[in-house]
Motif scaffolding. Structure first.
Motif, PDB file in Angstrom:
ATOM      1  N   ASP A  14      12.692  32.055  18.842  1.00 49.80           N
ATOM      2  CA  ASP A  14      13.587  33.015  18.200  1.00 49.80           C
ATOM      3  C   ASP A  14      15.063  32.649  18.286  1.00 49.80           C
ATOM      4  O   ASP A  14      15.879  33.301  17.623  1.00 49.80           O
ATOM      5  N   GLU A  15      15.422  31.623  19.076  1.00 51.53           N
ATOM      6  CA  GLU A  15      16.829  31.264  19.171  1.00 51.53           C
ATOM      7  C   GLU A  15      17.006  29.840  19.675  1.00 51.53           C
ATOM      8  O   GLU A  15      16.203  29.343  20.484  1.00 51.53           O
ATOM      9  N   VAL A  16      18.049  29.170  19.166  1.00 56.44           N
ATOM     10  CA  VAL A  16      18.407  27.829  19.617  1.00 56.44           C
ATOM     11  C   VAL A  16      19.923  27.767  19.779  1.00 56.44           C
ATOM     12  O   VAL A  16      20.657  28.616  19.258  1.00 56.44           O
ATOM     13  N   ILE A  58      20.955  21.337  26.907  1.00 47.41           N
ATOM     14  CA  ILE A  58      19.503  21.248  27.067  1.00 47.41           C
ATOM     15  C   ILE A  58      18.873  22.398  26.284  1.00 47.41           C
ATOM     16  O   ILE A  58      19.279  23.550  26.425  1.00 47.41           O
ATOM     17  N   PRO A  59      17.868  22.117  25.428  1.00 46.34           N
ATOM     18  CA  PRO A  59      17.305  23.164  24.565  1.00 46.34           C
ATOM     19  C   PRO A  59      16.768  24.359  25.339  1.00 46.34           C
ATOM     20  O   PRO A  59      16.302  24.248  26.477  1.00 46.34           O
ATOM     21  N   GLN A  68      14.330  19.872  11.629  1.00 42.19           N
ATOM     22  CA  GLN A  68      15.025  19.755  12.913  1.00 42.19           C
ATOM     23  C   GLN A  68      15.095  21.113  13.613  1.00 42.19           C
ATOM     24  O   GLN A  68      14.877  21.217  14.820  1.00 42.19           O
ATOM     25  N   PHE A  69      15.388  22.163  12.860  1.00 46.51           N
ATOM     26  CA  PHE A  69      15.381  23.510  13.432  1.00 46.51           C
ATOM     27  C   PHE A  69      13.985  23.868  13.946  1.00 46.51           C
ATOM     28  O   PHE A  69      13.835  24.438  15.032  1.00 46.51           O
ATOM     29  N   ALA A  70      12.953  23.543  13.174  1.00 52.03           N
ATOM     30  CA  ALA A  70      11.584  23.864  13.583  1.00 52.03           C
ATOM     31  C   ALA A  70      11.248  23.211  14.916  1.00 52.03           C
ATOM     32  O   ALA A  70      10.724  23.860  15.835  1.00 52.03           O
ATOM     33  N   LYS A  87      24.664  30.804  19.421  1.00 53.45           N
ATOM     34  CA  LYS A  87      23.241  30.593  19.136  1.00 53.45           C
ATOM     35  C   LYS A  87      22.936  30.848  17.665  1.00 53.45           C
ATOM     36  O   LYS A  87      23.702  31.498  16.954  1.00 53.45           O
ATOM     37  N   ILE A  88      21.791  30.329  17.233  1.00 52.12           N
ATOM     38  CA  ILE A  88      21.239  30.651  15.920  1.00 52.12           C
ATOM     39  C   ILE A  88      19.919  31.368  16.159  1.00 52.12           C
ATOM     40  O   ILE A  88      19.047  30.860  16.866  1.00 52.12           O
TER      41      ILE A  88
END
Length: 623
Positions: A156-158, A147-148, A260-262, A184-185
């Motif tokens: 700042d992180e995903v 879950i995001p 997708q990252f955004a 994480k990224i």
């Protein structure tokens, strides 16, 4: 005798085989029947369906793409009163489809052998599969999906598992786009032209324009921004704290997954390209357009792409351009700068500020400069019958869109500063014959409706549950306006064949796009937390489009554990209910006209939640 004994033995073997087969069939029924009840929060994809998923990419013209049912079974109201056919389950797409965007699928382009001009970016524009070639399966999450992370931490992180692509972190390591740290990224806020952070870069732009307190929102007069070639949208992310909302735009190009990252970060973003078609936004929508090393040749095709930005900018709007041409002294950069300066001068743009690596041009406030140009000057003015707000599939034109008489006389758009503009009737209401009273009534109606929605959702959500919201039929944007005090942003979608009210949405300081819900939306799977569908199913029924296709598309867009609010006629609600188990959705709440005084006619509100389900591969990684 031997023959008789042989027949008896054969009969015994046959009886044994029948019994074993019967036991096996019963086992399959019990096992898979229990799997299809949808009661479990975790479901597993069957490997027997992988061949189907692979067929989408195989190029086999004769492959069954999921056994599409006859369109007549998707009618919401059946005259004979019999139930329509609904599946007990949908197949699971191949794992390689976990990021499928049906209308932006390069495999489909190769498969259909489309002859596209790559130099014009046509391969990054929308090319949708024909109905018989559409997928009819559920898009699986990638292995290890979580879950995001909630907003604002998500800025700042995903989770790396949710978008398992780290090539941008290596390719842009010197520019602070993103950094891989464990599972994480992280996003330090850097960009190609602002390595030391978007926040300082934004303040510098405001300082260049002499805006109060180095705040780019200019006391509420700069609200909507178009960021072209946005990367992972850190520019848009850091604008939010200044009460500025950006439409961060990029194609699904060599920097795959940037949008997708955004969206995973909770930042407004959209897949699109400056190619041959107009961007799906109305004229005079943005106060600022921005390009930071966006790698666009602005001089090509007689300045066509720059003229598209001109169409989208409001009177007095700005174009901030950070690129080597603005400061470098080598021969090629000087040539480009000279030609670009001449082009924008003919377009009546002027330099508002220029410092170091950035130049900011400003569009004129009135038509005066256009009227003073020499006859035969290029680019020409657009034809009087050209509709600058017609955008769905409309080719760009290398011409200048003049202002309306109202904008010319008032020397601008006549909009109130943010946040007053959200509830102030904008001047362009008159284009639709709408009065201020109608606008205010609509705003108040949706305020009550959204309050009712949140009462229905309240047992399931907290203040940070929702972030990315889509209003699938936004009309005047009043649904989004009612969410102003919540930590969400809304993608307001306007049907391509109805009143072009998207310009009202933008005039309220909101953002959105034009779309046809008979086709797939231009976004990655699992990118929205809440979908609001007001009479969307009834609308596509009138077009003869498939309700089942729309359900599958909504499932593709929606994040696991996300919500859907359907507001439509009773027959639509009954139709959707038949698919809940097959889609791994569950009913949360329902309200009709007897319990909601704001209901119109036979409208019913149905709230649904999508369950988190995993394929067997995903589950193994999670374990």
């Amino acid at each position: 005798m031997m023959r008789g004994r042989s027949d008896g033995a054969q009969n015994k073997r046959l009886l044994t085989s029948v019994c074993v087969g019967a036991v096996f069939v019963v086992f399959l029924y019990v096992y898979f029947g229990s799997k299809n009840t949808g009661e479990s929060a975790l479901e597993y994809g069957s490997r027997s369906l992988r061949k189907f998923g692979s067929s989408y990419l195989s190029g086999d013209e004769d492959t069954d793409l999921g056994g599409k049912q006859d369109e007549s079974s998707f009618k919401f109201g059946l005259d004979d009163g019999e139930d329509g056919i609904a599946p007990k389950s949908f197949p699971v797409c191949d794992d390689r489809h976990s990021e499928l965007i049906p209308c932006l699928d390069r495999h489909l382009i190769y498969q259909m052998r489309l002859k596209l001009d790559l130099s014009l970016m046509e391969h990054y524009e929308r090319h949708c599969p024909l109905p018989e070639r559409r997928y009819n399966c559920l898009i699986p999450p990638p292995p290890g999906y979580k879950i995001p992370i909630k907003w604002p931490k998500s800025r700042d992180e995903v989770w790396k598992a949710n978008i398992p692509h780290t090539h941008l972190a290596h390719e842009k390591s010197d520019q602070n786009w993103m950094v891989v740290k464990g599972d994480k990224i992280n996003f330090p806020g850097g960009g190609t032209h602002f390595h030391y952070g978007a926040g300082k870069y934004i303040a510098s732009m405001a300082n260049m324009l002499n805006f109060s307190k180095d705040n780019l929102n200019n006391e509420g007069r700069l609200r909507t921004v178009l960021d072209v070639g946005c990367g992972v949208a850190s520019f848009g992310a850091y604008l939010l704290k200044s009460d500025i909302i950006a439409m961060s735009l990029a194609p699904n190009d060599v920097h795959q997954n940037q949008i997708q990252f955004a969206l995973e970060r909770g930042i407004p973003a959209f897949l699109g390209v400056l190619g041959t078609k107009r961007l799906p936004y109305p004229s005079r929508s943005f106060e600022l357009a921005h390009c930071s090393r966006c790698r666009i040749d602005w001089l090509q095709r007689d300045g066509l792409l720059l003229l598209e930005l001109d169409r989208l900018l409001r009177p007095g709007g700005y174009f901030a351009y950070s690129s080597p041409e603005a400061y470098a002294q080598d021969e090629e950069d000087l040539r480009i700068w000279k030609e670009m300066s001449a082009l924008v001068e003919r377009m009546c743009w002027t330099i508002a500020a220029k410092r170091n690596q950035t130049v900011i041009w400003q569009k004129p406030l009135t038509n005066d400069c256009y009227l003073e140009r020499e006859p035969g000057t290029h680019p020409p003015m657009c034809r009087s019958d050209d509709d600058p707000d017609a955008v769905w599939g409309v080719p760009m034109e290398a011409c200048i869109t003049p202002y309306s008489d109202h904008d010319h006389k008032t020397r601008g758009s006549g909009l109130a500063p943010w946040p007053t503009q959200l509830t102030s009737p904008p001047p362009r209401l008159a284009d639709f014959g709408y009065s201020s009273e109608m606008f205010e009534k609509d705003t108040e109606l949706w305020r009550h409706r959204v309050e009712s929605y949140w009462n229905l959702l309240s047992p399931k959500i907290s203040s940070d549950t929702l972030r990315n919201v889509m209003d699938m039929k936004a009309n005047l944007g009043s649904f989004a306006a009612a969410l102003k005090d919540k930590e969400v942003w809304v993608m307001n979608v306007i049907p391509e064949d109805g009143p072009k009210t998207l310009k009202i949405v933008y005039d309220r300081g909101l953002i959105g796009t034009t779309h046809n819900w008979c086709e797939a939306f231009s976004t990655y799977p699992r990118t929205y937390d809440l979908l609001h569908a007001w009479t969307v199913f009834s609308d596509i029924e009138k077009k003869g489009c498939s309700g089942e296709d729309l359900l599958l598309e909504m499932d593709r867009i929606l994040r696991p554990t996300g919500f859907i609010i359907i507001r439509d006629k009773q027959s639509v609600i009954e139709f959707v209910k038949k698919y809940l188990s097959a889609l791994h959705w569950e009913a949360v709440a329902m309200a009709d006209s007897t319990s909601d005084p704001d209901q119109e006619g036979d409208e019913v509100v149905f709230v649904i939640q999508k369950k988190l389900w995993l394929t067997s591969e995903s589950f193994r990684v999670t374990e």
